[in-house]
Design a protein around this motif. Structure first.
Motif, PDB file in Angstrom:
ATOM      1  N   LEU A   1       0.847  -1.192   0.000  1.00  0.00           N
ATOM      2  CA  LEU A   1       0.000   0.000   0.000  1.00  0.00           C
ATOM      3  C   LEU A   1       0.882   1.241   0.000  1.00  0.00           C
ATOM      4  O   LEU A   1       1.775   1.394   0.829  1.00  0.00           O
ATOM      5  CB  LEU A   1      -0.897  -0.020   1.242  1.00  0.00           C
ATOM      6  CG  LEU A   1      -2.035   0.986   1.358  1.00  0.00           C
ATOM      7  CD1 LEU A   1      -2.991   0.887   0.173  1.00  0.00           C
ATOM      8  CD2 LEU A   1      -2.794   0.758   2.669  1.00  0.00           C
ATOM      9  N   GLN A   2       0.645   2.106  -0.964  1.00  0.00           N
ATOM     10  CA  GLN A   2       1.481   3.294  -1.122  1.00  0.00           C
ATOM     11  C   GLN A   2       0.864   4.526  -0.488  1.00  0.00           C
ATOM     12  O   GLN A   2       1.535   5.319   0.163  1.00  0.00           O
ATOM     13  CB  GLN A   2       1.725   3.553  -2.614  1.00  0.00           C
ATOM     14  CG  GLN A   2       2.711   4.662  -2.914  1.00  0.00           C
ATOM     15  CD  GLN A   2       2.918   4.818  -4.397  1.00  0.00           C
ATOM     16  OE1 GLN A   2       2.018   5.272  -5.108  1.00  0.00           O
ATOM     17  NE2 GLN A   2       4.077   4.417  -4.896  1.00  0.00           N
TER      18      GLN A   2
ATOM     19  N   TYR B   1      -2.079   0.968  -4.395  1.00  0.00           N
ATOM     20  CA  TYR B   1      -1.062  -0.064  -4.206  1.00  0.00           C
ATOM     21  C   TYR B   1      -0.036   0.026  -5.328  1.00  0.00           C
ATOM     22  O   TYR B   1      -0.381   0.288  -6.494  1.00  0.00           O
ATOM     23  CB  TYR B   1      -1.695  -1.460  -4.225  1.00  0.00           C
ATOM     24  CG  TYR B   1      -2.573  -1.775  -3.036  1.00  0.00           C
ATOM     25  CD1 TYR B   1      -2.058  -2.444  -1.926  1.00  0.00           C
ATOM     26  CD2 TYR B   1      -3.921  -1.411  -3.032  1.00  0.00           C
ATOM     27  CE1 TYR B   1      -2.866  -2.751  -0.834  1.00  0.00           C
ATOM     28  CE2 TYR B   1      -4.739  -1.715  -1.950  1.00  0.00           C
ATOM     29  CZ  TYR B   1      -4.202  -2.380  -0.854  1.00  0.00           C
ATOM     30  OH  TYR B   1      -5.003  -2.675   0.224  1.00  0.00           O
ATOM     31  N   SER B   2       1.209  -0.211  -4.974  1.00  0.00           N
ATOM     32  CA  SER B   2       2.290  -0.256  -5.957  1.00  0.00           C
ATOM     33  C   SER B   2       3.122  -1.501  -5.687  1.00  0.00           C
ATOM     34  O   SER B   2       3.628  -1.687  -4.566  1.00  0.00           O
ATOM     35  CB  SER B   2       3.155   1.006  -5.848  1.00  0.00           C
ATOM     36  OG  SER B   2       4.282   0.909  -6.689  1.00  0.00           O
TER      37      SER B   2
ATOM     38  N   GLY C   1       5.921  -4.235  -7.918  1.00  0.00           N
ATOM     39  CA  GLY C   1       6.590  -4.444  -9.192  1.00  0.00           C
ATOM     40  C   GLY C   1       6.455  -3.189 -10.032  1.00  0.00           C
ATOM     41  O   GLY C   1       6.687  -2.063  -9.569  1.00  0.00           O
ATOM     42  N   ASP C   2       6.031  -3.353 -11.287  1.00  0.00           N
ATOM     43  CA  ASP C   2       5.769  -2.204 -12.150  1.00  0.00           C
ATOM     44  C   ASP C   2       4.265  -2.044 -12.388  1.00  0.00           C
ATOM     45  O   ASP C   2       3.824  -1.658 -13.469  1.00  0.00           O
ATOM     46  CB  ASP C   2       6.516  -2.341 -13.481  1.00  0.00           C
ATOM     47  CG  ASP C   2       6.173  -3.639 -14.218  1.00  0.00           C
ATOM     48  OD1 ASP C   2       5.494  -4.495 -13.618  1.00  0.00           O
ATOM     49  OD2 ASP C   2       6.589  -3.795 -15.381  1.00  0.00           O
ATOM     50  N   ILE C   3       3.496  -2.328 -11.335  1.00  0.00           N
ATOM     51  CA  ILE C   3       2.030  -2.336 -11.424  1.00  0.00           C
ATOM     52  C   ILE C   3       1.447  -1.371 -10.400  1.00  0.00           C
ATOM     53  O   ILE C   3       1.924  -1.299  -9.252  1.00  0.00           O
ATOM     54  CB  ILE C   3       1.485  -3.755 -11.173  1.00  0.00           C
ATOM     55  CG1 ILE C   3       2.104  -4.737 -12.175  1.00  0.00           C
ATOM     56  CG2 ILE C   3      -0.036  -3.784 -11.242  1.00  0.00           C
ATOM     57  CD1 ILE C   3       2.054  -6.162 -11.727  1.00  0.00           C
ATOM     58  N   PHE C   4       0.415  -0.652 -10.812  1.00  0.00           N
ATOM     59  CA  PHE C   4      -0.341   0.197  -9.900  1.00  0.00           C
ATOM     60  C   PHE C   4      -1.777  -0.319  -9.845  1.00  0.00           C
ATOM     61  O   PHE C   4      -2.374  -0.643 -10.878  1.00  0.00           O
ATOM     62  CB  PHE C   4      -0.345   1.655 -10.365  1.00  0.00           C
ATOM     63  CG  PHE C   4       0.768   2.483  -9.804  1.00  0.00           C
ATOM     64  CD1 PHE C   4       0.572   3.247  -8.666  1.00  0.00           C
ATOM     65  CD2 PHE C   4       2.018   2.484 -10.401  1.00  0.00           C
ATOM     66  CE1 PHE C   4       1.598   4.008  -8.136  1.00  0.00           C
ATOM     67  CE2 PHE C   4       3.049   3.238  -9.888  1.00  0.00           C
ATOM     68  CZ  PHE C   4       2.847   4.009  -8.749  1.00  0.00           C
TER      69      PHE C   4
ATOM     70  N   ARG D   1      -8.933   0.823 -10.524  1.00  0.00           N
ATOM     71  CA  ARG D   1      -8.207   1.320 -11.693  1.00  0.00           C
ATOM     72  C   ARG D   1      -6.832   0.658 -11.646  1.00  0.00           C
ATOM     73  O   ARG D   1      -6.073   0.881 -10.696  1.00  0.00           O
ATOM     74  CB  ARG D   1      -8.094   2.841 -11.667  1.00  0.00           C
ATOM     75  CG  ARG D   1      -9.432   3.573 -11.747  1.00  0.00           C
ATOM     76  CD  ARG D   1      -9.236   5.081 -11.813  1.00  0.00           C
ATOM     77  NE  ARG D   1     -10.500   5.803 -11.939  1.00  0.00           N
ATOM     78  CZ  ARG D   1     -11.172   6.322 -10.923  1.00  0.00           C
ATOM     79  NH1 ARG D   1     -10.711   6.187  -9.688  1.00  0.00           N
ATOM     80  NH2 ARG D   1     -12.305   6.966 -11.126  1.00  0.00           N
ATOM     81  N   VAL D   2      -6.530  -0.126 -12.653  1.00  0.00           N
ATOM     82  CA  VAL D   2      -5.304  -0.930 -12.642  1.00  0.00           C
ATOM     83  C   VAL D   2      -4.463  -0.596 -13.865  1.00  0.00           C
ATOM     84  O   VAL D   2      -4.975  -0.567 -15.002  1.00  0.00           O
ATOM     85  CB  VAL D   2      -5.632  -2.439 -12.632  1.00  0.00           C
ATOM     86  CG1 VAL D   2      -4.344  -3.259 -12.565  1.00  0.00           C
ATOM     87  CG2 VAL D   2      -6.547  -2.778 -11.456  1.00  0.00           C
TER      88      VAL D   2
END
Length: 670
Positions: A93-94, A106-107, A109-112, A131-132
């Motif tokens: 969780l960012q 959430y962040s 790897g290279d995924i939001f 939203r991904v």
């Protein structure tokens, strides 16, 4: 907007201390922690009000996420298990933003992944909007719903509920008991794969702290699987509802809810950040009652229903200060319509056909709310046709005597209750143990009584009727001064009985200095405020008993016996900050110095709004420092009274109808 970052959830326990809440305007709600861990039996994504605003049922407890990209699976779930095992998905969780709608970013790897939770106003429908933005590899988002079907005060064990599921477009329809509506779960992307098993032993730390059973089993009907191509972005809408909804656009629904809240803030007209935040918070408590077709007030989330006393105390802050006059009329009408023998309902409880009436002050607070309505709106015709007769009924019944030994004594003072019956707001009782006995002549009841007679006389004059009790206020005042004022201590006794006066230092005396009509001289008011400040003030509230009293309990926690034993024996209450600030400013003649100090009394709530129930004001706090928040995470009269006092006594924005009422009163008296 309240923002939170990784420093707010360095540990599971730290992250669980802050909770979010969204509501639907009919008594339903969704709530959880900022780390998306359920730590209460009341935490859920859909708690539906099946008989608004009551009969609240937990239907969807959680929706956990996992994302697989290549060989890596990222578990975003946060759960504690009775075995001691914990899922710590909050490490990804960012940021969390709450206003009051929560959005979790959430962040990994290279995924939001961004997740927003809200409810559709007026419906038992919760929406989770994702939203991904996927990274460089193909991915798969797996959503696991954890469902239930129980009253929100209770718990479920595996096998107690027999769920059946039917596939529908985009998801599943889950049925359980014949007397319960089915739960519709849909997702507008991917596919639903049925399974059907139980998650055994979900652990709720907050329930263990409250001395309750902390373990529950949750049903897992299946999973939603949503595939992603490399670099693909998607917006996904998940809906949980008791209605047969279909094809809902999550982004459109979110815009509608944000616009609704924005319009409420605009209507209130405040530019001040704190006032605007409290206006948004106030909305959660104004709900529709199906039985009357009108608005009522939820006293607090997550567990309270609509209570007469709380509604009347909260009404000015929730509806008048916010400019929601139509809602004020409906709430006043709702309770006036239930008045019996001069008594307003104490509470509407699930399972009871009729409300209960065991309160002496709800009716008197109603009269005060009528006065506040009048000075905000100058709507004399509504008072004439809808409220005056109820006010008169209250006064008449209290004078001649009504239920629960409520009666005006020969000295003009009001006496109420018996050793076994609690009628004031300090009403904690455990089995046969009355924790805070206050039968007899209680100080705030007689302050409210005097205020009510003065208000009734004013209404009578404004409506062209005779002031039936023109001489009674002077009689009450003389008796009050004689019976309640402690000259040597410079404060007011709490209760007077034939056996003598209770000299406990409690906050109830504040009302004698804060209500529109007061029996105290300015010198007495200064002494009362000073006494309360010195012994009872504790940053976010006013203690219910002086710490110098041998019966003082400074910490509110433990099982019901320990909690109720502290509830009114030292625990600090947020709602009392309102009367305290009002009394302080009035006692000091609204001087510039008193304004500066009043700002300091309000200032801590800017940070309190980031704690416990984020965006709301907590019900109570420990009397001992550091005044840890306890009780309901969102309390109607706490929000309402802080907002009212802030607007009226700090921002110094006066009720818009006051000038007209003064002019009418002056004209009638000539």
């Amino acid at each position: 907007m309240y923002f939170f970052g990784k420093n707010d959830w360095r540990t599971f326990e730290q992250g669980a201390q802050k909770e979010w809440l969204v509501t639907n305007g009919i008594g339903g709600y969704a709530s959880g922690t900022i780390i998306n861990a359920n730590t209460r039996k009341y935490h859920a994504l859909l708690t539906a009000a099946l008989n608004p605003p009551g009969w609240r049922m937990v239907l969807l407890s959680k929706l956990d996420e996992r994302f697989t990209a290549g060989d890596c699976t990222y578990n975003l779930a946060a759960n504690e298990h009775k075995s001691g095992f914990s899922e710590l998905g909050f490490v990804h969780l960012q940021q969390v933003a709450i206003n009051p709608i929560p959005t979790f970013t959430y962040s990994f790897g290279d995924i939001f992944l961004e997740k927003t939770v809200f409810m559709v106003h007026g419906q038992n429908t919760s929406v989770v909007l994702y939203r991904v933005l996927n990274g460089a590899e193909p991915g798969l988002l797996t959503l696991t719903p954890m469902v239930n079907c129980r009253g929100h005060h209770f718990m479920t064990s595996a096998g107690e509920i027999n769920f059946t599921q039917s596939k529908v477009k985009g998801g599943v329809m889950l049925a359980s008991r014949e007397d319960m509506p089915s739960l519709l779960l849909t997702c507008d992307a991917g596919e639903y794969i049925a399974d059907g098993k139980w998650f055994n032993g979900m652990f709720y730390a907050a329930e263990r702290e409250r001395g309750e059973n902390p373990y529950e089993d949750l049903y897992l009907p299946g999973v939603f699987k949503i595939p992603f191509a490399a670099g693909e972005s998607k917006t996904i809408t998940v809906v949980a509802s008791t209605a047969e909804t279909g094809g809902l656009d999550g982004e459109e629904l979110l815009r509608a809810e944000k616009n609704r809240l924005k319009e409420l803030v605009t209507k209130a007209g405040y530019r001040d950040h704190l006032a605007r935040g409290l206006v948004r918070a106030a909305d959660a408590f104004i709900v529709q009652r199906r039985s009357t077709g009108k608005k009522t007030v939820i006293a607090g989330y997550p567990w309270f229903a609509d209570w007469g006393r709380d509604a009347m105390i909260a009404l000015p802050g929730l509806t008048l200060v916010t400019g929601r006059f139509q809602e004020a009329r409906e709430i006043l009408d709702t309770f006036a319509g239930h008045c019996q023998k001069g008594l307003l309902p104490n509470a509407f409880f699930d399972g009871l056909a009729d409300p209960v009436f065991n309160t002496v002050d709800a009716s008197l607070w109603f009269v005060n709310a009528v006065y506040k309505y009048l000075v905000y709106t100058a709507d004399l015709e509504f008072v004439r046709h809808n409220l005056y007769d109820t006010v008169k009924e209250i006064i008449d019944w209290y004078m001649k005597g009504t239920d629960y030994d409520i009666v005006m004594d020969q000295d003009g003072l009001l006496s109420a209750g018996s050793p076994c019956v609690q009628l004031t707001w300090m009403d904690a009782k455990v089995d046969d143990w009355v924790v805070t006995p206050r039968h007899g002549k209680a100080v705030e009841i007689n302050a409210l009584w005097y205020n009510a007679i003065r208000v009734f006389n004013l209404l009578s004059v404004l409506l062209g009727r005779d002031a039936l009790y023109a001489d009674l206020p002077d009689k009450i005042k003389a008796s009050f001064q004689q019976e309640f004022w402690d000259e040597s201590g410079g404060y007011l006794y709490d209760v007077v009985t034939p056996a003598g006066a209770d000299s406990s230092v409690r906050p109830n005396q504040l009302l004698a200095a804060s209500l529109p009509y007061s029996m105290l001289s300015r010198e007495q008011a200064v002494l009362v405020v000073r006494k309360v400040w010195r012994e009872l003030y504790v940053t976010y509230g006013i203690r219910s008993l002086s710490p110098w009293d041998p019966s003082y309990q400074g910490v509110y926690r433990g099982d019901r016996l320990r909690r109720d034993g502290a509830y009114h024996q030292g625990t600090a209450w947020s709602w009392l900050i309102g009367p305290f600030i009002t009394a302080y400013r009035r006692a000091h003649n609204y001087s510039a110095d008193s304004l500066t100090q009043a700002r300091l009394f309000v200032a801590p709530f800017r940070s309190q709004l980031r704690d416990h129930g984020v965006g709301y004001i907590s019900e109570i706090f420990d009397g001992d420092e550091p005044a840890f928040p306890r009780g309901c995470i969102a309390q109607a009269w706490g929000v309402a009274e802080v907002l009212r006092a802030y607007v009226e006594d700090v921002l110094e924005i006066q009720p818009p109808g006051r000038k007209k009422i003064k002019e009418l009163e002056g004209g009638k008296n000539h």
